[in-house]
Design a protein around this motif. Structure first.
Motif, PDB file in Angstrom:
ATOM      1  N   ILE A   4       3.359  33.596  19.497  1.00 39.72           N
ATOM      2  CA  ILE A   4       2.459  33.838  20.626  1.00 39.72           C
ATOM      3  C   ILE A   4       1.109  34.293  20.087  1.00 39.72           C
ATOM      4  O   ILE A   4       1.017  35.219  19.279  1.00 39.72           O
ATOM      5  CB  ILE A   4       3.055  34.897  21.569  1.00 39.72           C
ATOM      6  CG1 ILE A   4       4.389  34.392  22.144  1.00 39.72           C
ATOM      7  CG2 ILE A   4       2.081  35.226  22.692  1.00 39.72           C
ATOM      8  CD1 ILE A   4       5.080  35.410  23.016  1.00 39.72           C
ATOM      9  N   ARG A  31      -2.204  36.176  20.260  1.00 42.60           N
ATOM     10  CA  ARG A  31      -2.647  37.380  20.957  1.00 42.60           C
ATOM     11  C   ARG A  31      -4.003  37.164  21.630  1.00 42.60           C
ATOM     12  O   ARG A  31      -4.870  36.488  21.092  1.00 42.60           O
ATOM     13  CB  ARG A  31      -2.756  38.556  19.986  1.00 42.60           C
ATOM     14  CG  ARG A  31      -1.417  39.134  19.557  1.00 42.60           C
ATOM     15  CD  ARG A  31      -1.651  40.367  18.706  1.00 42.60           C
ATOM     16  NE  ARG A  31      -0.417  40.974  18.273  1.00 42.60           N
ATOM     17  CZ  ARG A  31       0.279  41.857  18.987  1.00 42.60           C
ATOM     18  NH1 ARG A  31      -0.172  42.234  20.162  1.00 42.60           N
ATOM     19  NH2 ARG A  31       1.397  42.365  18.526  1.00 42.60           N
ATOM     20  N   TYR A  32      -4.154  37.763  22.780  1.00 46.50           N
ATOM     21  CA  TYR A  32      -5.434  37.799  23.472  1.00 46.50           C
ATOM     22  C   TYR A  32      -6.239  39.008  23.016  1.00 46.50           C
ATOM     23  O   TYR A  32      -7.452  38.934  22.869  1.00 46.50           O
ATOM     24  CB  TYR A  32      -5.186  37.844  24.976  1.00 46.50           C
ATOM     25  CG  TYR A  32      -6.419  37.682  25.827  1.00 46.50           C
ATOM     26  CD1 TYR A  32      -7.160  36.510  25.794  1.00 46.50           C
ATOM     27  CD2 TYR A  32      -6.844  38.701  26.665  1.00 46.50           C
ATOM     28  CE1 TYR A  32      -8.288  36.355  26.581  1.00 46.50           C
ATOM     29  CE2 TYR A  32      -7.973  38.560  27.454  1.00 46.50           C
ATOM     30  CZ  TYR A  32      -8.685  37.394  27.404  1.00 46.50           C
ATOM     31  OH  TYR A  32      -9.810  37.247  28.178  1.00 46.50           O
ATOM     32  N   ARG A  70      -5.894  42.030  19.951  1.00 45.52           N
ATOM     33  CA  ARG A  70      -5.133  42.438  18.788  1.00 45.52           C
ATOM     34  C   ARG A  70      -4.723  43.902  18.897  1.00 45.52           C
ATOM     35  O   ARG A  70      -5.191  44.633  19.766  1.00 45.52           O
ATOM     36  CB  ARG A  70      -5.955  42.194  17.517  1.00 45.52           C
ATOM     37  CG  ARG A  70      -6.186  40.714  17.243  1.00 45.52           C
ATOM     38  CD  ARG A  70      -6.855  40.495  15.903  1.00 45.52           C
ATOM     39  NE  ARG A  70      -8.242  40.958  15.904  1.00 45.52           N
ATOM     40  CZ  ARG A  70      -9.079  40.779  14.894  1.00 45.52           C
ATOM     41  NH1 ARG A  70      -8.670  40.163  13.798  1.00 45.52           N
ATOM     42  NH2 ARG A  70     -10.317  41.216  14.977  1.00 45.52           N
ATOM     43  N   LYS A  71      -3.843  44.315  17.987  1.00 45.47           N
ATOM     44  CA  LYS A  71      -3.322  45.679  18.041  1.00 45.47           C
ATOM     45  C   LYS A  71      -4.421  46.715  17.827  1.00 45.47           C
ATOM     46  O   LYS A  71      -4.333  47.824  18.354  1.00 45.47           O
ATOM     47  CB  LYS A  71      -2.227  45.869  16.979  1.00 45.47           C
ATOM     48  CG  LYS A  71      -0.991  45.033  17.212  1.00 45.47           C
ATOM     49  CD  LYS A  71      -0.252  45.444  18.474  1.00 45.47           C
ATOM     50  CE  LYS A  71       0.471  46.752  18.313  1.00 45.47           C
ATOM     51  NZ  LYS A  71       1.284  47.101  19.510  1.00 45.47           N
ATOM     52  N   LYS A  83      -0.820  36.227  31.209  1.00 46.37           N
ATOM     53  CA  LYS A  83       0.199  35.182  31.225  1.00 46.37           C
ATOM     54  C   LYS A  83      -0.356  33.960  31.942  1.00 46.37           C
ATOM     55  O   LYS A  83      -0.925  34.074  33.032  1.00 46.37           O
ATOM     56  CB  LYS A  83       1.468  35.675  31.930  1.00 46.37           C
ATOM     57  CG  LYS A  83       2.607  34.670  31.937  1.00 46.37           C
ATOM     58  CD  LYS A  83       3.816  35.234  32.667  1.00 46.37           C
ATOM     59  CE  LYS A  83       4.949  34.216  32.706  1.00 46.37           C
ATOM     60  NZ  LYS A  83       6.126  34.733  33.443  1.00 46.37           N
ATOM     61  N   GLU A  96       6.442  34.150  27.700  1.00 46.08           N
ATOM     62  CA  GLU A  96       5.224  34.136  26.883  1.00 46.08           C
ATOM     63  C   GLU A  96       4.157  34.940  27.622  1.00 46.08           C
ATOM     64  O   GLU A  96       3.409  34.416  28.432  1.00 46.08           O
ATOM     65  CB  GLU A  96       4.756  32.705  26.629  1.00 46.08           C
ATOM     66  CG  GLU A  96       5.730  31.884  25.802  1.00 46.08           C
ATOM     67  CD  GLU A  96       5.197  30.500  25.511  1.00 46.08           C
ATOM     68  OE1 GLU A  96       4.051  30.218  25.928  1.00 46.08           O
ATOM     69  OE2 GLU A  96       5.923  29.707  24.895  1.00 46.08           O
ATOM     70  N   GLU A 124       1.696  38.859  27.512  1.00 43.38           N
ATOM     71  CA  GLU A 124       1.074  39.920  26.716  1.00 43.38           C
ATOM     72  C   GLU A 124       0.589  41.005  27.652  1.00 43.38           C
ATOM     73  O   GLU A 124       0.000  40.723  28.705  1.00 43.38           O
ATOM     74  CB  GLU A 124      -0.091  39.362  25.897  1.00 43.38           C
ATOM     75  CG  GLU A 124      -0.760  40.388  25.008  1.00 43.38           C
ATOM     76  CD  GLU A 124      -1.899  39.801  24.199  1.00 43.38           C
ATOM     77  OE1 GLU A 124      -2.573  40.556  23.473  1.00 43.38           O
ATOM     78  OE2 GLU A 124      -2.117  38.575  24.287  1.00 43.38           O
ATOM     79  N   SER A 135      -2.330  46.019  22.687  1.00 43.99           N
ATOM     80  CA  SER A 135      -1.555  45.028  23.425  1.00 43.99           C
ATOM     81  C   SER A 135      -0.130  44.996  22.918  1.00 43.99           C
ATOM     82  O   SER A 135       0.167  45.438  21.798  1.00 43.99           O
ATOM     83  CB  SER A 135      -2.200  43.636  23.297  1.00 43.99           C
ATOM     84  OG  SER A 135      -2.079  43.154  21.968  1.00 43.99           O
ATOM     85  N   TYR A 136       0.748  44.457  23.765  1.00 39.89           N
ATOM     86  CA  TYR A 136       2.163  44.293  23.441  1.00 39.89           C
ATOM     87  C   TYR A 136       2.591  42.884  23.851  1.00 39.89           C
ATOM     88  O   TYR A 136       2.381  42.488  25.002  1.00 39.89           O
ATOM     89  CB  TYR A 136       3.021  45.323  24.182  1.00 39.89           C
ATOM     90  CG  TYR A 136       2.644  46.755  23.917  1.00 39.89           C
ATOM     91  CD1 TYR A 136       3.081  47.412  22.781  1.00 39.89           C
ATOM     92  CD2 TYR A 136       1.832  47.452  24.811  1.00 39.89           C
ATOM     93  CE1 TYR A 136       2.724  48.730  22.532  1.00 39.89           C
ATOM     94  CE2 TYR A 136       1.476  48.764  24.574  1.00 39.89           C
ATOM     95  CZ  TYR A 136       1.926  49.401  23.433  1.00 39.89           C
ATOM     96  OH  TYR A 136       1.567  50.696  23.188  1.00 39.89           O
ATOM     97  N   VAL A 137       3.167  42.154  22.905  1.00 42.62           N
ATOM     98  CA  VAL A 137       3.761  40.859  23.208  1.00 42.62           C
ATOM     99  C   VAL A 137       5.248  41.064  23.453  1.00 42.62           C
ATOM    100  O   VAL A 137       5.783  42.176  23.331  1.00 42.62           O
ATOM    101  CB  VAL A 137       3.499  39.859  22.059  1.00 42.62           C
ATOM    102  CG1 VAL A 137       2.017  39.552  21.949  1.00 42.62           C
ATOM    103  CG2 VAL A 137       4.027  40.388  20.739  1.00 42.62           C
ATOM    104  N   THR A 138       5.955  39.989  23.800  1.00 44.62           N
ATOM    105  CA  THR A 138       7.361  40.116  24.185  1.00 44.62           C
ATOM    106  C   THR A 138       8.225  40.659  23.051  1.00 44.62           C
ATOM    107  O   THR A 138       9.182  41.393  23.294  1.00 44.62           O
ATOM    108  CB  THR A 138       7.893  38.747  24.631  1.00 44.62           C
ATOM    109  OG1 THR A 138       7.596  37.768  23.614  1.00 44.62           O
ATOM    110  CG2 THR A 138       7.242  38.308  25.922  1.00 44.62           C
TER     111      THR A 138
END
Length: 424
Positions: free
Chosen positions: A54, A56-57, A59-60, A244, A302, A304, A325-328
């Motif tokens: 996935i 990222r839109y 980043r961390k 999403k 899918e 974020e 951010s957090y992805v699945t």
């Protein structure tokens, strides 16, 4: 014999060519489609389903993973030149800072030299009877030094403008005014860039993972935020967005659609007193985008989650924003955060070594919608109304009366039969 061998050779060649034709891959040229449409094309069933990474839109570290391309209206950057300079990287900003001052000094130094050259001051160097425009100006280097002294108001006293040069007096006024404007613009730009609160956001930390577990009998999505500095963030507030892609009922594809995630907007829980780390909770209810997502379905999604923490820096009063951010794959189902706050002798201590740690807990694998349906089915007899209970009681009474009537008729019939038999 030659013919036979030739025939065999030709057969072998034909077989080889057939094998090559069979084994050679077939390249199908697909039409050029948008990226989203190419991703939505059906995949080959025989191929192994590989887990697609996935993108990222955000980043961390909070930087947005978006690049602006094909911007034709570049003149808009020049209309707001101050913001453009502030947004530049430090190496470009310092380069422009040095170049602006150097160019202005050279430009006015050239004009001072031209004035001296046109008036003939270069031909009367050392002539005490000649009154030059600028005393002790004997070349371009000295004119350049006089320009620096004038614009920076150093004034060593060796080179001085005389009162017999009106054009020099006008140039001195122009250079003094323009020099003040250049100083105000460039020094202001550097001051704003230095005082930007971006580095303050480095000490605002988010947990590495988000968790989903039960809290007060409800399924909740949670993540943790903290502030590493002793100077606090004033008027801190938290927001969360679900990123999403979606497709409307009309067939329109909306990439990276943004949906609000309620983290306490209506109850005031989104306004934080961020003295110690806090766990931000989102209740998964009917208005939540996670209403129909279960533990088994979560890895297939899918999506974020972008979290935004805003507030004012207590030391400077400037607005600061931190993002993550957090992805699945970073959303843990059935976990809770390890407590980090302990009571010591006269104070509370925060253990940031356990800030990102989680532990497993008993959590249903069903979605919030399925849990609500199960709860409704289990609580249905308790939630009946009084009228429905009276109706049920009346129905039971009527059924008992009908049974009693049937038993009476059967008894009456038996008695009548006995009387007829006795008469006979």
């Amino acid at each position: 014999m030659m013919k036979i061998t030739e025939g065999k050779n030709t057969n072998v060649l034909e077989e080889d060519s057939m094998d090559q034709d069979i084994e050679s891959p077939v390249t199908i040229h697909q039409p050029k489609l948008p990226k989203q449409a190419r991703e939505d094309l059906p995949k080959n069933i025989n191929k192994e389903c590989t887990k697609r990474k996935i993108q990222r839109y955000v980043r961390k570290d909070g930087k947005c993973n978006v690049h602006h391309g094909n911007v034709r209206e570049t003149y808009r950057y020049l209309t707001d030149i101050f913001t453009t300079l502030v947004d530049l990287k430090w190496r470009f900003n310092l380069f422009i800072f040095v170049m602006v001052y150097t160019v202005t000094w050279l430009f006015f130094g050239m004009i001072w030299w031209l004035i001296a050259y046109i008036r003939g001051d270069m031909e009367h160097i050392g002539d005490t009877s000649w009154t030059p425009c600028v005393s002790n100006l004997n070349g371009f280097v000295s004119a350049f030094l006089f320009s620096i002294e004038t614009e920076t108001t150093i004034g060593y006293g060796y080179r001085v403008i005389t009162d017999q040069c009106p054009e020099g007096i006008i140039l001195l006024l122009v250079q003094s005014v323009l020099g003040s404007i250049v100083n105000a613009f460039m020094v202001g730009c550097m001051f704003v860039k230095i005082s930007q609160p971006k580095k303050r956001a480095e000490t605002l930390v988010f947990s590495t993972n988000a968790v989903i577990s039960m809290r007060d009998g409800k399924l909740c999505l949670m993540f943790r935020v903290g502030d590493l500095r002793n100077s606090h963030i004033v008027e801190a507030s938290i927001r969360a967005k679900l990123i999403k892609s979606k497709q409307t009922k009309e067939g329109e594809f909306i990439p990276l659609n943004q949906t609000d995630i309620n983290v306490g907007y209506y109850t005031g829980d989104d306004r934080l007193f961020l003295v110690s780390p806090l766990i931000i909770s989102h209740e998964i209810n009917q208005q939540s985008p996670f209403w129909e997502i279960s533990k088994a379905q979560l890895p297939k999604e899918e999506l974020e989650i972008v979290v935004i923490l805003e507030g004012m820096v207590e030391a400077t009063g400037m607005t600061c924003q931190a993002r993550s951010s957090y992805v699945t794959s970073e959303i843990l189902w059935g976990y809770r955060f390890t407590p980090v706050l302990t009571l010591e002798d006269g104070f509370y201590e925060v253990d940031y070594n356990s800030f990102h740690e989680t532990y497993e807990t008993n959590t249903p694998v069903y979605s919030a919608k399925e849990l609500a349906e199960m709860a409704n089915q289990a609580e249905l007899p308790l939630t009946w109304s009084v009228s429905s209970q009276l109706d049920q009681h009346a129905e039971l009474e009527t059924e008992e009366e009908e049974k009693n009537q049937e038993e009476q008729t059967e008894r009456n019939g038996d008695v009548a039969n006995l009387e007829n038999e006795s008469k006979v």
